[in-house]
Design an enzyme around this catalytic site. Structure first.
Site, PDB file in Angstrom:
ATOM      1  N   PRO A   2      61.023  42.762  50.180  1.00  0.00           N
ATOM      2  CG  PRO A   2      62.656  41.369  50.782  1.00  0.00           C
ATOM      3  CD  PRO A   2      61.922  41.251  50.275  1.00  0.00           C
ATOM      4  CD  GLU A   3      58.624  48.629  49.386  1.00  0.00           C
ATOM      5  OE1 GLU A   3      57.949  49.524  49.371  1.00  0.00           O
ATOM      6  OE2 GLU A   3      58.011  47.748  49.081  1.00  0.00           O
TER       7      GLU A   3
END
Length: 270
Positions: A2-3
């Site tokens: 997850p960015e």
DNA sequence: GAAACCACCTGAGAGC
DNA sequence: TGCTCTCAGGTGGTTT
């Protein structure tokens, strides 16, 4: 992984499900997920609290509680948030379950145990070192040029440093460098003004497009309803080693920079 | 201060 | 088939 786009997508989905809810109890299935305070205090302080609002800063999710404290989550590599009706069987990778007043269980699942949760009075002690948000007005070519000035490290490594800009990870750094036609091993301080401007624009463009696509699902990332993002279909270089560059047809190369897999076009990126 | 390196962690996949 | 090894990567701490 997850960015920024994935974290924002997850937050947008989970917020309506937790806002206004009172926390009835907490099941801490793996105490190591709690960074601070102690696991016992973490559970005690959450009990009876109401979730008022939620915001994002970089890759952190901040849930603001009615006692002024802030519950901060970082999903790191494989963290997921899910909402399930109670009771439900524990998944082996569930690390923390927050029991809500409405009968729903808010689950923090994390296969590789890299994710962390924080419960603090002052969020700055967790997120205080983060650089500006790439999509905020404070982030500009002038800011980026100043931040890179005099830096001798590879631009790839610098862009992964959350103190320079908060929210980018390995995927979007590779994609932004490709769009800006900048070689990942170039020293940050050696970039010309037009290259810095192109890079700033590329960072913003790739994040904006990924947000619209609800993020990138390569393996682990899932939205809270279990569905995937769609930006993986638009990746141009990331994990496309050996495939033709979408611009010139040269084979995409993979190297390791700062211990991270790095993908680029050896012909287009100078 | 900057840069490089390492630990954390588990499952998928490759190789034998 | 089953075992062993490598790899994936965000963050923070340590070392250079």
């Amino acid at each position: 992984m997850p960015e920024l786009p994935e974290v924002q997508t997850i937050l947008d989905a989970i917020l309506p499900l937790v806002r206004g809810q009172t926390i009835q109890g907490v099941s801490l299935l793996w105490p190591g997920v709690v960074d601070r305070p102690t696991p016992d205090l973490f559970c005690a302080w959450l009990q009876g609290r109401q979730v008022l609002a939620a915001t994002r800063r970089g890759k952190y999710m901040l849930f603001h509680l009615d006692d002024g404290r802030c519950l901060i989550l970082h999903l790191r590599m494989t963290g997921e948030l899910r909402m399930t009706p109670r009771p439900a069987a524990h998944h082996p990778h569930d690390r923390l379950i927050v029991h809500l007043q409405n009968g729903q269980d808010w689950r923090f699942k994390d296969q590789r145990k890299f994710g962390r949760v924080y419960l603090v009075e002052e969020p700055a002690e967790v997120i205080g070192k983060l650089g500006p948000e790439p999509l905020d007005a404070a982030f500009s070519p002038a800011y980026l040029a100043a931040a890179l000035a005099g830096r001798g490290a590879a631009i790839k490594s610098l862009l992964l440093d959350q103190r320079l800009a908060a929210g980018l990870g390995n995927i979007y750094v590779d994609e932004a460098l490709f769009r800006a036609r900048i070689h990942p091993l170039r020293a940050g301080g050696a970039l010309q003004p037009d290259e810095v401007a192109a890079l700033a624009a590329a960072m913003q463009a790739v994040l904006t497009e990924a947000l619209a696509e609800m993020g990138t699902t390569l393996r682990d990332y899932r939205r809270p309803d279990g569905s995937t993002g769609a930006f993986q279909n638009r990746l141009q270089v990331f994990r496309r080693t050996g495939e033709p560059c979408p611009s010139c047809g040269a084979a995409i190369r993979r190297i390791v920079v700062g211990g991270r897999s790095t993908h680029f076009c050896p012909n287009e990126q100078k």
